[in-house]
Structures are given as structure tokens and as C-alpha cells.
Design an enzyme around this catalytic site. Structure first.
Site, PDB file in Angstrom:
ATOM      1  N   GLY A  10      44.143  45.862  52.286  1.00  0.00           N
ATOM      2  CA  GLY A  10      43.233  46.595  51.402  1.00  0.00           C
ATOM      3  C   GLY A  10      41.876  45.909  51.366  1.00  0.00           C
ATOM      4  O   GLY A  10      41.616  44.938  52.092  1.00  0.00           O
ATOM      5  N   LEU A  12      40.147  44.206  48.790  1.00  0.00           N
ATOM      6  CA  LEU A  12      40.141  42.837  48.271  1.00  0.00           C
ATOM      7  C   LEU A  12      41.118  41.971  49.057  1.00  0.00           C
ATOM      8  O   LEU A  12      40.828  40.806  49.364  1.00  0.00           O
ATOM      9  CB  LEU A  12      40.510  42.850  46.773  1.00  0.00           C
ATOM     10  CG  LEU A  12      40.585  41.501  46.075  1.00  0.00           C
ATOM     11  CD1 LEU A  12      39.284  40.709  46.224  1.00  0.00           C
ATOM     12  CD2 LEU A  12      40.910  41.688  44.581  1.00  0.00           C
ATOM     13  N   ILE A  35      56.256  47.638  46.436  1.00  0.00           N
ATOM     14  CA  ILE A  35      56.577  47.057  45.118  1.00  0.00           C
ATOM     15  C   ILE A  35      57.420  48.010  44.266  1.00  0.00           C
ATOM     16  O   ILE A  35      57.982  47.591  43.261  1.00  0.00           O
ATOM     17  CB  ILE A  35      55.313  46.595  44.347  1.00  0.00           C
ATOM     18  CG1 ILE A  35      54.382  47.758  44.034  1.00  0.00           C
ATOM     19  CG2 ILE A  35      54.587  45.489  45.100  1.00  0.00           C
ATOM     20  CD1 ILE A  35      53.280  47.393  43.020  1.00  0.00           C
ATOM     21  N   ALA A  58      48.099  48.876  44.375  1.00  0.00           N
ATOM     22  CA  ALA A  58      47.813  49.728  43.218  1.00  0.00           C
ATOM     23  C   ALA A  58      47.639  51.161  43.693  1.00  0.00           C
ATOM     24  O   ALA A  58      47.363  51.403  44.871  1.00  0.00           O
ATOM     25  CB  ALA A  58      46.536  49.264  42.515  1.00  0.00           C
ATOM     26  N   TYR A 125      45.152  56.294  34.666  1.00  0.00           N
ATOM     27  CA  TYR A 125      45.053  55.067  35.467  1.00  0.00           C
ATOM     28  C   TYR A 125      44.916  53.838  34.555  1.00  0.00           C
ATOM     29  O   TYR A 125      45.651  52.850  34.715  1.00  0.00           O
ATOM     30  CB  TYR A 125      43.847  55.186  36.409  1.00  0.00           C
ATOM     31  CG  TYR A 125      43.461  53.908  37.102  1.00  0.00           C
ATOM     32  CD1 TYR A 125      44.283  53.346  38.078  1.00  0.00           C
ATOM     33  CD2 TYR A 125      42.259  53.272  36.797  1.00  0.00           C
ATOM     34  CE1 TYR A 125      43.910  52.166  38.721  1.00  0.00           C
ATOM     35  CE2 TYR A 125      41.880  52.102  37.439  1.00  0.00           C
ATOM     36  CZ  TYR A 125      42.718  51.550  38.393  1.00  0.00           C
ATOM     37  OH  TYR A 125      42.342  50.388  39.020  1.00  0.00           O
TER      38      TYR A 125
HETATM   39  N1  LIG Z   1      38.510  49.685  44.084  1.00  0.00           N
HETATM   40  C1  LIG Z   1      37.953  49.532  42.889  1.00  0.00           C
HETATM   41  O1  LIG Z   1      36.809  49.932  42.650  1.00  0.00           O
HETATM   42  C2  LIG Z   1      38.709  48.825  41.789  1.00  0.00           C
HETATM   43  C3  LIG Z   1      38.120  48.714  40.504  1.00  0.00           C
HETATM   44  C4  LIG Z   1      38.821  48.030  39.505  1.00  0.00           C
HETATM   45  C5  LIG Z   1      40.071  47.493  39.775  1.00  0.00           C
HETATM   46  N2  LIG Z   1      40.616  47.628  41.031  1.00  0.00           N
HETATM   47  C6  LIG Z   1      41.929  47.038  41.284  1.00  0.00           C
HETATM   48  O2  LIG Z   1      41.745  46.082  42.312  1.00  0.00           O
HETATM   49  C7  LIG Z   1      42.930  45.985  43.112  1.00  0.00           C
HETATM   50  C8  LIG Z   1      42.580  46.043  44.584  1.00  0.00           C
HETATM   51  O3  LIG Z   1      41.799  47.190  44.850  1.00  0.00           O
HETATM   52  P1  LIG Z   1      41.335  47.562  46.329  1.00  0.00           P
HETATM   53  O4  LIG Z   1      40.131  48.442  46.214  1.00  0.00           O
HETATM   54  O5  LIG Z   1      41.266  46.317  47.156  1.00  0.00           O
HETATM   55  O6  LIG Z   1      42.583  48.449  46.770  1.00  0.00           O
HETATM   56  P2  LIG Z   1      42.980  49.060  48.215  1.00  0.00           P
HETATM   57  O7  LIG Z   1      41.928  48.781  49.226  1.00  0.00           O
HETATM   58  O8  LIG Z   1      43.392  50.474  47.969  1.00  0.00           O
HETATM   59  O9  LIG Z   1      44.256  48.178  48.609  1.00  0.00           O
HETATM   60  C9  LIG Z   1      45.488  48.349  47.982  1.00  0.00           C
HETATM   61  C10 LIG Z   1      46.549  47.844  48.918  1.00  0.00           C
HETATM   62  O10 LIG Z   1      47.832  47.989  48.299  1.00  0.00           O
HETATM   63  C11 LIG Z   1      48.712  48.663  49.206  1.00  0.00           C
HETATM   64  N3  LIG Z   1      49.698  49.414  48.418  1.00  0.00           N
HETATM   65  C12 LIG Z   1      49.531  50.561  47.728  1.00  0.00           C
HETATM   66  N4  LIG Z   1      50.681  50.909  47.109  1.00  0.00           N
HETATM   67  C13 LIG Z   1      51.602  49.962  47.444  1.00  0.00           C
HETATM   68  C14 LIG Z   1      52.964  49.748  47.117  1.00  0.00           C
HETATM   69  N5  LIG Z   1      53.647  50.615  46.360  1.00  0.00           N
HETATM   70  N6  LIG Z   1      53.590  48.651  47.600  1.00  0.00           N
HETATM   71  C15 LIG Z   1      52.921  47.764  48.404  1.00  0.00           C
HETATM   72  N7  LIG Z   1      51.635  47.920  48.756  1.00  0.00           N
HETATM   73  C16 LIG Z   1      50.983  49.011  48.276  1.00  0.00           C
HETATM   74  C17 LIG Z   1      47.802  49.558  50.014  1.00  0.00           C
HETATM   75  O11 LIG Z   1      48.414  49.960  51.226  1.00  0.00           O
HETATM   76  P3  LIG Z   1      48.285  51.491  51.742  1.00  0.00           P
HETATM   77  O12 LIG Z   1      46.831  51.842  51.669  1.00  0.00           O
HETATM   78  O13 LIG Z   1      48.836  51.402  53.141  1.00  0.00           O
HETATM   79  O14 LIG Z   1      49.128  52.298  50.812  1.00  0.00           O
HETATM   80  C18 LIG Z   1      46.633  48.601  50.232  1.00  0.00           C
HETATM   81  O15 LIG Z   1      46.912  47.672  51.269  1.00  0.00           O
HETATM   82  C19 LIG Z   1      43.865  47.080  42.590  1.00  0.00           C
HETATM   83  O16 LIG Z   1      44.769  46.504  41.670  1.00  0.00           O
HETATM   84  C20 LIG Z   1      42.946  48.024  41.822  1.00  0.00           C
HETATM   85  O17 LIG Z   1      43.632  48.680  40.762  1.00  0.00           O
HETATM   86  C21 LIG Z   1      39.967  48.283  42.029  1.00  0.00           C
END
Ligand SMILES: NC(=O)c1ccc[n+]([C@@H]2O[C@H](COP(=O)([O-])OP(=O)(O)OC[C@H]3O[C@@H](n4cnc5c(N)ncnc54)[C@H](OP(=O)(O)O)[C@@H]3O)[C@@H](O)[C@H]2O)c1
Length: 287
Positions: A10, A12, A35, A58, A125
Site C-alpha cells: 500500500g 504507507l 486480517i 484497511a 468509516y
Molecule cells: N489514505 C489516506 O488518505 C488515509 C487517511 C487517514 C488514515 N489512513 C489510514 O492509513 C492506513 C494506510 O493507508 P494507505 O493509504 O497506505 O492504504 P492503502 O494504500 O490502501 O494500503 C492498504 C493495504 O492493506 C491491504 N489490505 C486491505 N484489506 C486487507 C485485509 N483484509 N487483509 C490484509 N491486507 C489488506 C491492501 O491490499 P489490497 O489493495 O491488495 O487489498 C493494501 O496493501 C489505513 O489504516 C488507513 O485507514 C489513510
């Protein structure tokens, strides 16, 4: 230290892989571990025997969460509980990522939220992420929870298929008119900076809840102005208001976080959001 990184491809997660070079890191993608599947998850922890698990997994498509409520809670709440229980069983520390969207209920708020402010999420969310936080805190003694906001990184969010900066640059280069909301104030945060911040804290024993965003705040419109200005682009950019695009989820008008707990331990490494954006634009050019 041996650590398992869940959601490693992902946005981060991929920056953490780059930064945690001094950790014996096992990066796992969704296809390696889910998870939401407690049996496979426990087996994964048993097989790798890490000292720490870092959870990036997430479901965070905020509008979709309003209608996919079961999936939202399955990943962001029950999945996180599975992880906390598996960590407890193996005496592992858990690092978990949460969100500024645990706040937002105070319509007239204009003072950044600290870690001791009472959360009040206003969309599905946010509720699911807050419940996930509470389960981590209830189940484990040794955890780090980082509430973050407005993430953008070179990998792009796998959950959202890109990031806000890339969207602005693409629309501008295509010569499109751009409208961006000017009534939601937050702090966009570069995942490269955040990864370095997380790496610094997890090497300590200062467990607990942290706010970790860049310094300062802006609306999404103000962020777009800065992105286009720093990139030398000048499209037709105008202000929009929340609701203009028919979004399903209610979003906070103000969800700015103060990194007070990081300041208290003398480890707030985050820089002003404008500088962080400059660093991101340079990194994407180099990439
Ligand atoms: N993006 C934002 O603006 C933002 C803002 C505030 C907080 N956050 C939080 O920051 C964190 C990281 O965000 P990000 O933008 O880096 O997210 P991301 O790029 O969407 O990465 C999430 C990763 O988790 C994997 N994943 C999803 N569901 C899963 C599951 N059930 N079991 C195992 N792996 C799973 C995804 O794989 P697949 O894609 O292959 O499913 C992906 O590798 C999250 O907790 C998010 O809630 C994000």
C-alpha cells in the site's frame, strides 16, 4: 527486531519498507495474509514469530463504506481485533494506523485535536476505525496507534487507486477545469515523512496513541493551489463546497490534529505540509 508488515504494497506500507532497513522486516500483501481470516492470521504469526506487527490494512473508500457497512467493520474493526488477539497470543507489539476521521462532530471547532480530545466520528468509516482503536487498546498493553490524515505517497493508495496530488497533476496536464472543496480543513501528509516518523517511535518503548501529520493545515482547495503552484501549472481551478459532488459520506469540516504526544516524547519529526509536498514532488520526479 523481527517485524511483520501487513499491507506492505500500500501507500504507507511501501514507504515503510524503504525506511525500515535496519529491521528484519517480513513484508506481506493482501494475497499473503487477510486480517479478516483469524486462523490464517494466527498461523502467519506462528510461522514468522515476529516481535512486532505493523498493520496498514484497511478499507478506507469513505463513500463506499457508507453502503458496504459489513465489509467496513469486517476489515477496520473485526480484522483489527483478530490482529490484536493474535498479537496478544504471541506477546507481540502491534502498530496500527487510524485516522483524523475519528473526529468531526464539532461543527464550529477550529482548534487542532490532541490525543486526549474525545472522538466523535460522523461517518461509517470513522466509527469503524475508532472501534478498531478501542479494541487494540482494550486487548493489548503494548501497542502504537498513529492517527494520520490526508495521505499521499509515491506508491499511491492501493485502496483508492492513486492519490490527491497525482489527480490534480493529471487533470491539470489534461487541460481540464478543476473544482475542489474549500470547506474541509485537514493536514495532507506525505507517507515518506510519516514512515520515518513511525520508524523513530517504534524503536522506543513509548507505547500509546499518537497523532502524526505534517505541521499546519489547509483545505483541499488550498492544497490544490499549492500543488499546482509548486508544479508550475495554471489550470482553471475553482472552489467547491461539500456535497457538490453528491458524496455519500459526511466529512468533517475540521479534522486537524496536533502531534502533542510526539512533542511530549521529543520526537515530532514532521515538517510543514508545504515543505513535505515539495519533497514528494521531487521524489516522484526521481522515481
Ligand atoms: N489514505 C489516506 O488518505 C488515509 C487517511 C487517514 C488514515 N489512513 C489510514 O492509513 C492506513 C494506510 O493507508 P494507505 O493509504 O497506505 O492504504 P492503502 O494504500 O490502501 O494500503 C492498504 C493495504 O492493506 C491491504 N489490505 C486491505 N484489506 C486487507 C485485509 N483484509 N487483509 C490484509 N491486507 C489488506 C491492501 O491490499 P489490497 O489493495 O491488495 O487489498 C493494501 O496493501 C489505513 O489504516 C488507513 O485507514 C489513510
Amino acid at each position: 527486531m523481527k517485524a511483520l508488515l501487513i499491507g506492505a504494497n500500500g501507500q504507507l506500507g511501501s514507504d515503510l519498507v524503504k525506511v525500515l532497513t535496519d529491521v528484519d522486516l517480513i513484508p506481506l500483501c493482501h494475497r499473503d495474509v487477510d486480517i479478516c481470516e483469524p486462523v490464517g492470521l494466527r498461523e502467519t504469526l506462528r510461522r514468522h514469530a515476529p516481535k512486532m506487527v505493523l498493520n496498514m490494512a484497511a478499507y478506507h473508500k469513505v463513500d463506499e463504506c457508507e453502503t458496504n457497512v459489513e465489509k467496513t467493520f469486517a476489515v477496520n474493526t473485526h480484522g483489527v481485533r483478530n490482529l490484536a488477539l493474535a498479537c496478544k497470543e504471541r506477546d507481540c507489539t502491534l502498530l496500527h494506523i487510524s485516522t483524523d476521521y475519528v473526529f468531526g462532530g464539532e461543527a464550529n471547532r477550529r482548534v487542532p485535536y490532541t490525543e486526549i480530545d474525545l472522538p466523535g466520528p460522523i461517518n461509517v468509516y470513522g466509527v469503524s476505525k475508532l472501534a478498531g482503536e478501542y479494541l487494540v487498546r482494550y486487548i493489548l498493553d503494548r501497542y502504537f496507534i498513529f492517527r494520520v490524515a490526508g495521505l499521499y505517497g509515491v506508491a499511491g493508495s492501493s485502496g483508492k487507486g492513486g492519490n490527491f496530488v497525482e489527480l490534480m497533476l493529471r487533470l491539470a496536464r489534461e487541460g481540464r477545469d478543476i473544482r475542489v472543496v474549500d470547506d474541509q480543513r485537514t493536514t495532507p501528509t506525505y507517507t515518506g515523512d510519516l514512515a520515518r516518523q513511525i520508524a523513530a517511535v517504534i524503536k522506543t518503548e513509548h507505547y500509546g496513541l499518537y497523532h502524526a501529520t505534517s505541521q499546519g493545515d489547509c483545505t483541499w482547495y488550498e492544497f490544490a493551489v499549492e500543488i499546482l503552484g509548486q508544479s508550475g501549472l495554471n489550470p482553471n481551478l475553482s472552489r467547491a463546497r461539500t456535497g457538490d459532488f453528491g458524496e455519500k459520506a459526511t466529512r468533517p469540516a475540521y479534522s486537524v490534529l496536533e502531534n502533542r504526544a510526539l512533542q511530549r516524547i521529543g520526537l515530532d519529526l514532521m515538517r510543514p505540509w508545504q515543505e513535505a509536498l515539495g519533497a514528494y514532488l521531487q521524489e516522484r520526479e526521481a522515481a
